[in-house]
Design an enzyme around this catalytic site. Structure first.
Site, PDB file in Angstrom:
ATOM      1  N   ARG A 173       0.817  -1.229   0.000  1.00  0.00           N
ATOM      2  CA  ARG A 173       0.000   0.000   0.000  1.00  0.00           C
ATOM      3  C   ARG A 173       0.846   1.272   0.000  1.00  0.00           C
ATOM      4  O   ARG A 173       0.470   2.285   0.587  1.00  0.00           O
ATOM      5  CB  ARG A 173      -0.988   0.032   1.173  1.00  0.00           C
ATOM      6  N   SER A 222     -10.897  -0.513   3.227  1.00  0.00           N
ATOM      7  CA  SER A 222     -10.282  -0.903   4.504  1.00  0.00           C
ATOM      8  C   SER A 222      -9.729   0.340   5.180  1.00  0.00           C
ATOM      9  O   SER A 222      -8.965   1.090   4.572  1.00  0.00           O
ATOM     10  CB  SER A 222      -9.132  -1.884   4.274  1.00  0.00           C
ATOM     11  N   GLU A 292      -5.024   3.222   6.493  1.00  0.00           N
ATOM     12  CA  GLU A 292      -4.707   3.071   5.067  1.00  0.00           C
ATOM     13  C   GLU A 292      -5.272   4.263   4.298  1.00  0.00           C
ATOM     14  O   GLU A 292      -4.738   4.659   3.270  1.00  0.00           O
ATOM     15  CB  GLU A 292      -5.316   1.760   4.537  1.00  0.00           C
TER      16      GLU A 292
HETATM   17  C1  LIG Z   1     -15.666  -0.546  -1.183  1.00  0.00           C
HETATM   18  C2  LIG Z   1     -14.185  -0.366  -1.354  1.00  0.00           C
HETATM   19  C3  LIG Z   1     -13.377  -1.484  -1.545  1.00  0.00           C
HETATM   20  C4  LIG Z   1     -11.986  -1.331  -1.690  1.00  0.00           C
HETATM   21  N1  LIG Z   1     -11.223  -2.439  -1.878  1.00  0.00           N
HETATM   22  C5  LIG Z   1      -9.884  -2.305  -2.020  1.00  0.00           C
HETATM   23  C6  LIG Z   1      -9.054  -3.460  -2.226  1.00  0.00           C
HETATM   24  O1  LIG Z   1      -9.524  -4.584  -2.297  1.00  0.00           O
HETATM   25  N2  LIG Z   1      -7.723  -3.269  -2.352  1.00  0.00           N
HETATM   26  C7  LIG Z   1      -7.148  -2.017  -2.297  1.00  0.00           C
HETATM   27  O2  LIG Z   1      -5.923  -1.923  -2.442  1.00  0.00           O
HETATM   28  N3  LIG Z   1      -7.907  -0.908  -2.106  1.00  0.00           N
HETATM   29  C8  LIG Z   1      -9.253  -1.024  -1.966  1.00  0.00           C
HETATM   30  N4  LIG Z   1     -10.019   0.089  -1.779  1.00  0.00           N
HETATM   31  C9  LIG Z   1      -9.375   1.418  -1.650  1.00  0.00           C
HETATM   32  C10 LIG Z   1      -9.258   2.200  -2.975  1.00  0.00           C
HETATM   33  O3  LIG Z   1     -10.273   1.823  -3.890  1.00  0.00           O
HETATM   34  C11 LIG Z   1      -7.880   1.981  -3.617  1.00  0.00           C
HETATM   35  O4  LIG Z   1      -6.853   2.469  -2.783  1.00  0.00           O
HETATM   36  C12 LIG Z   1      -7.785   2.670  -4.991  1.00  0.00           C
HETATM   37  O5  LIG Z   1      -6.609   2.238  -5.625  1.00  0.00           O
HETATM   38  C13 LIG Z   1      -7.793   4.190  -4.897  1.00  0.00           C
HETATM   39  O6  LIG Z   1      -7.978   4.697  -6.210  1.00  0.00           O
HETATM   40  P1  LIG Z   1      -8.652   6.113  -6.442  1.00  0.00           P
HETATM   41  O7  LIG Z   1      -8.610   6.397  -7.897  1.00  0.00           O
HETATM   42  O8  LIG Z   1      -9.984   6.170  -5.812  1.00  0.00           O
HETATM   43  O9  LIG Z   1      -7.625   7.040  -5.680  1.00  0.00           O
HETATM   44  P2  LIG Z   1      -7.969   8.199  -4.616  1.00  0.00           P
HETATM   45  O10 LIG Z   1      -8.654   7.588  -3.446  1.00  0.00           O
HETATM   46  O11 LIG Z   1      -8.643   9.321  -5.295  1.00  0.00           O
HETATM   47  O12 LIG Z   1      -6.508   8.655  -4.183  1.00  0.00           O
HETATM   48  C14 LIG Z   1      -5.718   7.818  -3.374  1.00  0.00           C
HETATM   49  C15 LIG Z   1      -4.286   8.381  -3.350  1.00  0.00           C
HETATM   50  O13 LIG Z   1      -3.709   8.222  -4.631  1.00  0.00           O
HETATM   51  C16 LIG Z   1      -3.281   9.473  -5.154  1.00  0.00           C
HETATM   52  N5  LIG Z   1      -3.528   9.463  -6.596  1.00  0.00           N
HETATM   53  C17 LIG Z   1      -4.714   9.225  -7.232  1.00  0.00           C
HETATM   54  N6  LIG Z   1      -4.535   9.249  -8.571  1.00  0.00           N
HETATM   55  C18 LIG Z   1      -3.216   9.510  -8.775  1.00  0.00           C
HETATM   56  C19 LIG Z   1      -2.410   9.680  -9.936  1.00  0.00           C
HETATM   57  N7  LIG Z   1      -2.922   9.609 -11.184  1.00  0.00           N
HETATM   58  N8  LIG Z   1      -1.076   9.961  -9.770  1.00  0.00           N
HETATM   59  C20 LIG Z   1      -0.524  10.060  -8.524  1.00  0.00           C
HETATM   60  N9  LIG Z   1      -1.245   9.910  -7.384  1.00  0.00           N
HETATM   61  C21 LIG Z   1      -2.570   9.631  -7.516  1.00  0.00           C
HETATM   62  C22 LIG Z   1      -4.119  10.515  -4.435  1.00  0.00           C
HETATM   63  O14 LIG Z   1      -3.477  11.786  -4.409  1.00  0.00           O
HETATM   64  C23 LIG Z   1      -4.234   9.878  -3.047  1.00  0.00           C
HETATM   65  O15 LIG Z   1      -3.065  10.118  -2.287  1.00  0.00           O
HETATM   66  C24 LIG Z   1     -11.409  -0.041  -1.643  1.00  0.00           C
HETATM   67  C25 LIG Z   1     -12.239   1.094  -1.466  1.00  0.00           C
HETATM   68  C26 LIG Z   1     -13.601   0.930  -1.321  1.00  0.00           C
HETATM   69  C27 LIG Z   1     -14.459   2.141  -1.151  1.00  0.00           C
END
Ligand SMILES: Cc1cc2nc3c(=O)[nH]c(=O)nc-3n(C[C@H](O)[C@H](O)[C@H](O)COP(=O)(O)OP(=O)(O)OC[C@H]3O[C@@H](n4cnc5c(N)ncnc54)[C@H](O)[C@@H]3O)c2cc1C
Length: 296
Positions: A173, A222, A292
């Site tokens: 992560r 999580s 996380e």
């Molecule tokens: C119901 C649910 C289930 C989930 N299950 C999982 C799972 O199984 N495994 C898991 O790992 N995560 C899980 N997550 C968490 C989340 O979906 C992941 O961490 C996902 O990868 C975040 O992507 P995002 O586009 O929403 O990023 P955001 O939440 O918008 O951003 C997260 C971080 O990434 C940075 N970021 C975003 N885009 C970029 C980019 N293009 N360049 C540089 N930095 C960037 C942001 O600045 C921030 O620091 C879950 C979330 C939910 C709500």
């Protein structure tokens, strides 16, 4: 200082929206207004926005789909770039695919399986973008971005360049490709020909999510990282905290590893609940839980 950020001072070509609630941009449905929001229409648009913000000392935050974020009730006094739109279709060549970082990870996983490729199927159902997944080294059910990410196009230190991914760039992560260190624009994944099991694996992983996770309520996934040798959800449940509620924030009754918004949670409720969980779990089990979720 904020005087110079009057709407009239912002070049209209940048396409900023004003006063958009972060609650609308995050899966937790929490957060006050962002002063400016950009939904980029091109990679140049992102670069110009960053250059402009830096020229007027405007703080910048970057979101993908906002699925790992707890946003402040006070909002964000600056520019939020919400990079959650694919700027082009994925490009396939042999067993590799290059995707825009605004692409939905789940859609990409499904599409690669349809293309007869394996490697992303276990990540199907993670609700974020490709960029968010690279930034978090997202993973599930034995799959992880690190296993397949080969090259990444970054906007970093004013340069726009493709870099080869090194082994220590990604860990549990965590990633070297996270804002503010870098903005990930495109990602290249090295996949393998499907041996015939990818579709079934994908369906099984999706079903596990539906069975185990509180997908019907807003959350940021999580809440805590997995502590070594333990599962956060199991520890929280063991401490009797399942269903524990502060304001509108609750330890999910379906999966104690998730804090959910049961209607009207604000950042304060979630922060207080996180602190209570950490304190209780430490006291009763000796294990420290590290969040996380990221904050804006
Ligand atoms: C119901 C649910 C289930 C989930 N299950 C999982 C799972 O199984 N495994 C898991 O790992 N995560 C899980 N997550 C968490 C989340 O979906 C992941 O961490 C996902 O990868 C975040 O992507 P995002 O586009 O929403 O990023 P955001 O939440 O918008 O951003 C997260 C971080 O990434 C940075 N970021 C975003 N885009 C970029 C980019 N293009 N360049 C540089 N930095 C960037 C942001 O600045 C921030 O620091 C879950 C979330 C939910 C709500």
């Amino acid at each position: 200082m904020e005087q110079k950020w009057g709407v009239t001072d912002i070049p209209s070509s940048l396409g900023f929206e004003t006063n958009v609630p972060l609650a609308e941009l995050t899966s937790f449905r929490i957060g006050g207004p962002a002063r400016f929001v950009l939904r980029p229409r091109s990679y140049d648009n992102i670069r110009s926005a960053i250059e402009f913000a830096s020229s007027v000392d405007m703080p910048v935050a970057l979101l993908g789909k906002g699925t790992n974020i707890l946003a402040s009730d006070a909002g964000f006094r600056g520019l939020v770039i919400r990079f959650d739109t694919p700027l082009h279709d994925p490009v396939y060549s042999d067993n590799t695919v290059v995707a825009c970082c605004g692409t939905s990870l789940t859609q990409l996983a499904r599409e690669t399986v349809r293309h007869g490729l394996s490697g992303l199927e276990r990540l199907c159902g993670i609700p974020g973008t490709v960029g968010g997944a690279c930034a978090m080294n997202a993973g599930a059910y034995g799959g992880e971005i690190k296993q397949v990410l080969r090259r990444i196009r970054l906007l970093r230190n004013g340069k726009d360049e493709w870099v080869d991914v090194q082994d220590d760039d990604l860990g549990y992560r965590k990633s070297a490709f996270t804002f503010p260190d870098a903005i990930a624009l495109e990602a290249e994944f090295a996949l393998k020909p499907d041996d015939g099991s990818a579709s079934e694996t994908m369906q099984t992983c999706m079903q596990k999510r539906r069975d185990k996770q509180p997908l019907e309520l807003p959350s940021a996934g999580s809440t805590f990282k997995r502590p070594e040798g333990h599962f956060a959800g199991a520890l929280i449940e063991q401490c009797g905290l399942k269903g524990y509620t502060i304001g509108g924030a609750q330890v999910s009754v379906k999966h104690a590893g998730f804090v959910v918004n049961i209607g009207s949670a604000d950042e304060h409720d979630v922060s207080a609940l996180i602190a209570h969980i950490q304190e209780t779990v430490k006291r009763m089990t000796g294990v420290s839980l590290e969040p996380e979720i990221k904050r804006i």
